[in-house]
Design a protein around this motif. Structure first.
Motif, PDB file in Angstrom:
ATOM      1  N   LYS A   1      14.599   5.876 -14.455  1.00  0.00           N
ATOM      2  CA  LYS A   1      14.728   4.462 -14.813  1.00  0.00           C
ATOM      3  C   LYS A   1      14.071   3.580 -13.761  1.00  0.00           C
ATOM      4  O   LYS A   1      13.442   2.566 -14.082  1.00  0.00           O
ATOM      5  CB  LYS A   1      16.197   4.089 -14.970  1.00  0.00           C
ATOM      6  CG  LYS A   1      16.396   2.679 -15.497  1.00  0.00           C
ATOM      7  CD  LYS A   1      17.840   2.408 -15.884  1.00  0.00           C
ATOM      8  CE  LYS A   1      17.977   1.027 -16.503  1.00  0.00           C
ATOM      9  NZ  LYS A   1      19.375   0.737 -16.908  1.00  0.00           N
ATOM     10  N   LEU A   2      14.224   3.951 -12.487  1.00  0.00           N
ATOM     11  CA  LEU A   2      13.566   3.213 -11.416  1.00  0.00           C
ATOM     12  C   LEU A   2      12.055   3.207 -11.631  1.00  0.00           C
ATOM     13  O   LEU A   2      11.403   2.160 -11.502  1.00  0.00           O
ATOM     14  CB  LEU A   2      13.892   3.853 -10.063  1.00  0.00           C
ATOM     15  CG  LEU A   2      13.092   3.338  -8.852  1.00  0.00           C
ATOM     16  CD1 LEU A   2      13.344   1.849  -8.629  1.00  0.00           C
ATOM     17  CD2 LEU A   2      13.447   4.135  -7.601  1.00  0.00           C
ATOM     18  N   ARG A   3      11.488   4.364 -11.975  1.00  0.00           N
ATOM     19  CA  ARG A   3      10.045   4.460 -12.202  1.00  0.00           C
ATOM     20  C   ARG A   3       9.614   3.563 -13.370  1.00  0.00           C
ATOM     21  O   ARG A   3       8.598   2.853 -13.284  1.00  0.00           O
ATOM     22  CB  ARG A   3       9.642   5.904 -12.483  1.00  0.00           C
ATOM     23  CG  ARG A   3       8.138   6.069 -12.702  1.00  0.00           C
ATOM     24  CD  ARG A   3       7.726   7.522 -12.884  1.00  0.00           C
ATOM     25  NE  ARG A   3       8.310   8.101 -14.092  1.00  0.00           N
ATOM     26  CZ  ARG A   3       9.246   9.044 -14.082  1.00  0.00           C
ATOM     27  NH1 ARG A   3       9.726   9.500 -12.937  1.00  0.00           N
ATOM     28  NH2 ARG A   3       9.723   9.528 -15.204  1.00  0.00           N
TER      29      ARG A   3
ATOM     30  N   SER B   1       2.771  -0.412  -7.980  1.00  0.00           N
ATOM     31  CA  SER B   1       2.597   0.985  -7.600  1.00  0.00           C
ATOM     32  C   SER B   1       3.723   1.352  -6.644  1.00  0.00           C
ATOM     33  O   SER B   1       4.454   0.477  -6.153  1.00  0.00           O
ATOM     34  CB  SER B   1       1.251   1.180  -6.899  1.00  0.00           C
ATOM     35  OG  SER B   1       1.233   0.464  -5.664  1.00  0.00           O
ATOM     36  N   GLN B   2       3.876   2.639  -6.361  1.00  0.00           N
ATOM     37  CA  GLN B   2       4.892   3.054  -5.392  1.00  0.00           C
ATOM     38  C   GLN B   2       4.607   2.442  -4.028  1.00  0.00           C
ATOM     39  O   GLN B   2       5.528   2.008  -3.328  1.00  0.00           O
ATOM     40  CB  GLN B   2       4.930   4.580  -5.278  1.00  0.00           C
ATOM     41  CG  GLN B   2       5.485   5.289  -6.501  1.00  0.00           C
ATOM     42  CD  GLN B   2       5.580   6.781  -6.305  1.00  0.00           C
ATOM     43  OE1 GLN B   2       4.979   7.355  -5.397  1.00  0.00           O
ATOM     44  NE2 GLN B   2       6.337   7.453  -7.174  1.00  0.00           N
ATOM     45  N   THR B   3       3.347   2.369  -3.671  1.00  0.00           N
ATOM     46  CA  THR B   3       2.969   1.794  -2.375  1.00  0.00           C
ATOM     47  C   THR B   3       3.318   0.315  -2.313  1.00  0.00           C
ATOM     48  O   THR B   3       3.874  -0.165  -1.322  1.00  0.00           O
ATOM     49  CB  THR B   3       1.466   1.989  -2.118  1.00  0.00           C
ATOM     50  OG1 THR B   3       1.167   3.383  -2.122  1.00  0.00           O
ATOM     51  CG2 THR B   3       1.068   1.380  -0.778  1.00  0.00           C
ATOM     52  N   ALA B   4       3.019  -0.420  -3.390  1.00  0.00           N
ATOM     53  CA  ALA B   4       3.299  -1.864  -3.423  1.00  0.00           C
ATOM     54  C   ALA B   4       4.798  -2.126  -3.342  1.00  0.00           C
ATOM     55  O   ALA B   4       5.246  -3.061  -2.667  1.00  0.00           O
ATOM     56  CB  ALA B   4       2.728  -2.482  -4.697  1.00  0.00           C
TER      57      ALA B   4
ATOM     58  N   CYS C   1      10.096   0.565   3.085  1.00  0.00           N
ATOM     59  CA  CYS C   1      10.206   1.989   3.393  1.00  0.00           C
ATOM     60  C   CYS C   1       8.817   2.612   3.234  1.00  0.00           C
ATOM     61  O   CYS C   1       7.822   1.897   3.098  1.00  0.00           O
ATOM     62  CB  CYS C   1      11.218   2.675   2.469  1.00  0.00           C
ATOM     63  SG  CYS C   1      10.805   2.509   0.707  1.00  0.00           S
ATOM     64  N   THR C   2       8.760   3.930   3.211  1.00  0.00           N
ATOM     65  CA  THR C   2       7.481   4.604   2.985  1.00  0.00           C
ATOM     66  C   THR C   2       7.280   4.863   1.494  1.00  0.00           C
ATOM     67  O   THR C   2       8.248   4.886   0.715  1.00  0.00           O
ATOM     68  CB  THR C   2       7.422   5.943   3.732  1.00  0.00           C
ATOM     69  OG1 THR C   2       8.429   6.825   3.184  1.00  0.00           O
ATOM     70  CG2 THR C   2       7.678   5.753   5.214  1.00  0.00           C
ATOM     71  N   GLN C   3       6.034   5.093   1.102  1.00  0.00           N
ATOM     72  CA  GLN C   3       5.740   5.445  -0.292  1.00  0.00           C
ATOM     73  C   GLN C   3       6.423   6.758  -0.655  1.00  0.00           C
ATOM     74  O   GLN C   3       6.879   6.956  -1.783  1.00  0.00           O
ATOM     75  CB  GLN C   3       4.216   5.553  -0.488  1.00  0.00           C
ATOM     76  CG  GLN C   3       3.771   5.956  -1.897  1.00  0.00           C
ATOM     77  CD  GLN C   3       3.703   7.471  -2.071  1.00  0.00           C
ATOM     78  OE1 GLN C   3       3.437   8.203  -1.103  1.00  0.00           O
ATOM     79  NE2 GLN C   3       3.960   7.958  -3.275  1.00  0.00           N
ATOM     80  N   ALA C   4       6.539   7.641   0.322  1.00  0.00           N
ATOM     81  CA  ALA C   4       7.180   8.938   0.085  1.00  0.00           C
ATOM     82  C   ALA C   4       8.650   8.765  -0.296  1.00  0.00           C
ATOM     83  O   ALA C   4       9.190   9.527  -1.109  1.00  0.00           O
ATOM     84  CB  ALA C   4       7.053   9.811   1.331  1.00  0.00           C
TER      85      ALA C   4
ATOM     86  N   MET D   1      12.808   9.154  -4.521  1.00  0.00           N
ATOM     87  CA  MET D   1      13.804   8.481  -5.361  1.00  0.00           C
ATOM     88  C   MET D   1      13.511   8.713  -6.842  1.00  0.00           C
ATOM     89  O   MET D   1      14.419   8.998  -7.630  1.00  0.00           O
ATOM     90  CB  MET D   1      13.821   6.979  -5.058  1.00  0.00           C
ATOM     91  CG  MET D   1      14.360   6.619  -3.679  1.00  0.00           C
ATOM     92  SD  MET D   1      14.181   4.849  -3.295  1.00  0.00           S
ATOM     93  CE  MET D   1      15.368   4.142  -4.460  1.00  0.00           C
ATOM     94  N   GLU D   2      12.252   8.591  -7.213  1.00  0.00           N
ATOM     95  CA  GLU D   2      11.886   8.699  -8.622  1.00  0.00           C
ATOM     96  C   GLU D   2      11.860  10.137  -9.131  1.00  0.00           C
ATOM     97  O   GLU D   2      12.259  10.402 -10.271  1.00  0.00           O
ATOM     98  CB  GLU D   2      10.518   8.045  -8.844  1.00  0.00           C
ATOM     99  CG  GLU D   2      10.524   6.539  -8.621  1.00  0.00           C
ATOM    100  CD  GLU D   2       9.187   5.881  -8.909  1.00  0.00           C
ATOM    101  OE1 GLU D   2       9.117   4.644  -8.896  1.00  0.00           O
ATOM    102  OE2 GLU D   2       8.200   6.616  -9.162  1.00  0.00           O
ATOM    103  N   LYS D   3      11.402  11.054  -8.294  1.00  0.00           N
ATOM    104  CA  LYS D   3      11.236  12.438  -8.745  1.00  0.00           C
ATOM    105  C   LYS D   3      12.461  13.311  -8.516  1.00  0.00           C
ATOM    106  O   LYS D   3      12.725  14.245  -9.282  1.00  0.00           O
ATOM    107  CB  LYS D   3      10.016  13.062  -8.055  1.00  0.00           C
ATOM    108  CG  LYS D   3       8.699  12.420  -8.455  1.00  0.00           C
ATOM    109  CD  LYS D   3       7.531  13.087  -7.744  1.00  0.00           C
ATOM    110  CE  LYS D   3       6.199  12.466  -8.144  1.00  0.00           C
ATOM    111  NZ  LYS D   3       5.052  13.091  -7.442  1.00  0.00           N
ATOM    112  N   GLN D   4      13.216  13.003  -7.432  1.00  0.00           N
ATOM    113  CA  GLN D   4      14.345  13.868  -7.095  1.00  0.00           C
ATOM    114  C   GLN D   4      15.682  13.131  -7.092  1.00  0.00           C
ATOM    115  O   GLN D   4      16.693  13.671  -6.652  1.00  0.00           O
ATOM    116  CB  GLN D   4      14.107  14.510  -5.723  1.00  0.00           C
ATOM    117  CG  GLN D   4      12.871  15.395  -5.669  1.00  0.00           C
ATOM    118  CD  GLN D   4      12.703  16.077  -4.319  1.00  0.00           C
ATOM    119  OE1 GLN D   4      13.657  16.221  -3.545  1.00  0.00           O
ATOM    120  NE2 GLN D   4      11.483  16.512  -4.009  1.00  0.00           N
TER     121      GLN D   4
END
Length: 268
Positions: free
Chosen positions: A7-9, A18-21, A27-30, A35-38
């Motif tokens: 849902k966050l994604r 984007s994740q970076t934006a 925080c970091t893009q990682a 958060m989104e994948k795991q």
């Protein structure tokens, strides 16, 4: 607590980020990727900052394993907003503070307890202001400061009330406070009410106008009628009778559209 990474994604993509934006300055893009994948839950200050940037409540992407704690908090906040303090108190008895796992929930708890109390309100608000970290800079820091002002105003200590409400406005203006849309709408309503009680009618109008701006930007009726009602009251304090009548007409029309029967009755 469980994070809804998918849902966050989806929300992030709808916002065109984007994740970076989304991660810049937070925080970091990682971290966003995890958060989104795991469904990895970050520290609370990071989570609240991300939700603030996306303009959503934490409850939209986090669900509690402990009997929907976030939903319960949201219901209590709604009761407090509408001054249904008996219902708020009843629901708060379902929460055991020793079972709250993070500072954010503890801040919410003591803030809500303070909002329906008078004698112990200052104690609960001071507990937040002195014992919890300010690093997350979430909206409850400012809401609690306003709560202190409300408590002192009820005790007829207007000097202290004015000091705290001005401190709350400074916090909002000087710090990047994170919070959901409704929390911002509530805080501007509360500040406007306080300024009227303290005879600071011009400041009251400014705060109500901030709330109206949020309503317009988000196409929201939440508290919109309250803002126009408060503007009318402030204009009356300032001797602007015709302007006050015009604002009161708007307030009543919006209250009718929003089916806010309590305000309709108050206006008459």
């Amino acid at each position: 607590m469980k994070l809804k990474g998918e849902k966050l994604r989806n929300i992030r993509r709808k916002r065109g980020l984007s994740q970076t934006a989304l991660s810049v300055g937070i925080c970091t893009q990682a971290t966003i990727s995890l958060m989104e994948k795991q469904d990895r839950i970050p520290k609370m200050n990071i989570l609240t900052a991300i939700c603030g940037r996306l303009d959503i409540d934490v409850s939209e992407i986090v669900e509690d394993d402990n009997n929907s704690m976030t939903l319960l908090f949201d219901q209590i906040e709604n009761a407090v907003v509408h001054e249904n303090y008996a219902d708020a108190k009843k629901m708060l008895t379902k929460i055991k503070v020793k079972n709250l796992e993070n500072e954010f929930d503890k801040q919410r708890y003591y803030y809500l307890v303070g909002m329906y109390q008078v004698d112990d309100a200052i104690f609960n608000f001071e507990l937040i202001l002195t014992q919890f970290s300010t690093m997350s800079a979430n909206i409850y820091w400012a809401l609690t400061t306003v709560g202190m002002a409300i408590a002192y105003e009820k005790l007829n200590n207007q000097a202290r009330a004015l000091k705290f409400v001005q401190r709350a406005v400074s916090l909002i203006d000087e710090k990047q406070m994170t919070g959901g849309q409704r929390q911002w709408q509530v805080i501007y309503r509360n500040i406007a009410e306080l300024y009227i009680s303290l005879k600071q009618w011009k400041d009251a109008i400014k705060m109500a106008q901030r709330g109206i701006k949020i309503c317009r930007e988000n196409e929201s009726f939440f508290l919109l009628d309250n803002y126009y009602y408060l503007i009318a009251q402030a204009q009356m304090v300032g001797g602007q009778r015709q302007a006050a009548k015009d604002s009161m007409v708007i307030a009543k029309n919006v209250a009718l559209a929003a089916d806010d029967q309590d305000l309709v009755k108050k206006i008459g």
